[in-house]
Design a protein around this motif. Structure first.
Motif, PDB file in Angstrom:
ATOM      1  N   PHE A  32      -2.488   4.780  -9.469  1.00  0.00           N
ATOM      2  CA  PHE A  32      -2.566   6.059  -9.133  1.00  0.00           C
ATOM      3  C   PHE A  32      -3.805   5.810  -8.577  1.00  0.00           C
ATOM      4  N   VAL A  33      -4.390   5.007  -8.608  1.00  0.00           N
ATOM      5  CA  VAL A  33      -6.399   4.845  -7.823  1.00  0.00           C
ATOM      6  C   VAL A  33      -5.846   4.372  -6.175  1.00  0.00           C
ATOM      7  N   GLU A  34      -4.652   3.455  -6.152  1.00  0.00           N
ATOM      8  CA  GLU A  34      -5.159   3.644  -4.708  1.00  0.00           C
ATOM      9  C   GLU A  34      -4.269   4.576  -3.996  1.00  0.00           C
ATOM     10  N   ILE A  35      -3.468   5.865  -4.535  1.00  0.00           N
ATOM     11  CA  ILE A  35      -3.010   7.283  -4.035  1.00  0.00           C
ATOM     12  C   ILE A  35      -3.793   7.982  -4.047  1.00  0.00           C
ATOM     13  N   ALA A  36      -4.480   8.248  -5.112  1.00  0.00           N
ATOM     14  CA  ALA A  36      -6.041   8.914  -5.116  1.00  0.00           C
ATOM     15  C   ALA A  36      -6.698   8.892  -3.749  1.00  0.00           C
TER      16      ALA A  36
END
Length: 340
Positions: free
Chosen positions: A46-50
């Protein structure tokens, strides 16, 4: 005698946008609880997508709404990351607190940078921003205190256990995503948003109508730099290591362009759809090396040929979907008038 007089109401929301608001609040509440029941790998993903989404959103604000096509936004992405690292490693500031400070530093450095960038226009502006990003990369590569060309590690997080670090990074990413969407949406619905669209369509006509073109372009450039710095600081907090080649790579702007073109240029939903597609392709196809890059290029070509407004733009045109409506629409309303 009672008659009716047709009047018009200004409608700024749709049934889809109202439903999206309810669903969005529920999803954010569910996402906020993920560290208590989910896998750590889910939080890292999720952090990467964010980070992808925030960076693409800011590029879309700059180019899709402001008409300033830049291929050098990685300058602010890397600058925000390096400022976060230096504040954490050398100033003793908690890296999570340093994330917004790194973004603020990126926004501030964009002011003097704009003096050089805004001397150019069109294709020259795009190439000039890339050259500026290369100047940033070479400058940090020659600073031995931050590892020079090979980079360095974020040591300020060593005293924090892994689970706490991942949870806080995840919550920071979630908060940044919500804030980025809300701020861009509210900005585009304001009078300044209308002024920005007018500048994109025709600068001369906008200025003739009293729009402060130079001031608006500077404001959007600074906001886009702030958002790029925020994405960079967040990314390298999760990555724990930074280097000039990783932080200032032109691939960041290339990926942002890909995400926005795939999702839909000049739409808030576009970067969101594009970021999810890009992450999925990167997750499952990156092991194929050059074939993966060829696949990205082929997909971009197909979308630009058959879906000129992007995938979400096509859906909006075909079915009228608009989760974040920024336009004003006239809706007829019949008001009764009592006459003697």
């Amino acid at each position: 005698m009672t008659t009716t007089n047709p009047t018009f109401d200004v409608v700024r929301s749709t049934a889809a946008s109202r439903a999206a608001l309810v669903v969005g609040v529920l999803l954010v509440a569910l996402a906020a609880s993920l560290p208590f029941w989910g896998e750590s790998s889910w939080m890292r993903e999720f952090v990467e997508i964010a980070c992808y989404f925030i960076f693409a959103m800011m590029w879309n604000l700059l180019a899709g709404y402001g008409g300033m096509v830049s291929i050098g936004q990685q300058a602010f992405f890397g600058f925000g990351g390096y400022v976060m690292l230096m504040l954490g490693n050398f100033a003793g500031i908690n890296p999570f607190v340093a994330i917004p400070l790194g973004a603020l530093a990126a926004g501030l450095i964009a002011v003097p940078v704009s003096f050089a960038a805004f001397r150019l226009s069109g294709g020259y502006f795009a190439v000039g921003t890339w050259v500026i990003a290369e100047v940033f990369r070479l400058s940090f590569a020659n600073v031995s205190a931050v590892g020079g060309g090979s980079g360095t590690t974020l040591t300020a997080l060593r005293g924090i256990d892994k689970s706490t670090r991942e949870s806080v990074t995840y919550w920071m990413a979630l908060a940044c995503v919500v804030a980025a969407i809300a701020l861009v949406y509210l900005f585009l619905r304001s009078k300044r948003g209308l002024a920005l669209l007018a500048i994109r369509d025709n600068e001369v006509a906008a200025e003739s109508q009293g729009v402060p073109v130079a001031r608006m372009k500077l404001a959007v450039y600074v906001v886009a730099a702030f958002g790029a710095g925020l994405a960079g600081a967040l990314y390298f907090v999760g990555n724990l290591r930074i280097s000039p080649d990783a932080a200032f790579s032109v691939n960041w702007s290339a990926f942002a362009i890909f995400m926005v073109v795939i999702g839909g240029l000049g739409r808030i939903e576009g970067p969101l759809v594009g970021a999810l597609i890009f992450w999925a392709l990167n997750k499952f196809l990156s092991d194929y090396g050059t074939w993966y890059l060829l696949g990205l290029g082929l997909l971009a070509i197909l979308v630009t040929l058959f879906f000129k407004q992007g995938l979400w733009g096509y859906a909006q045109q075909r079915w009228g979907w608009s989760l974040f409506p920024t336009q004003r629409r006239h809706a007829a309303a019949r008001t009764p008038i009592i006459r003697p």
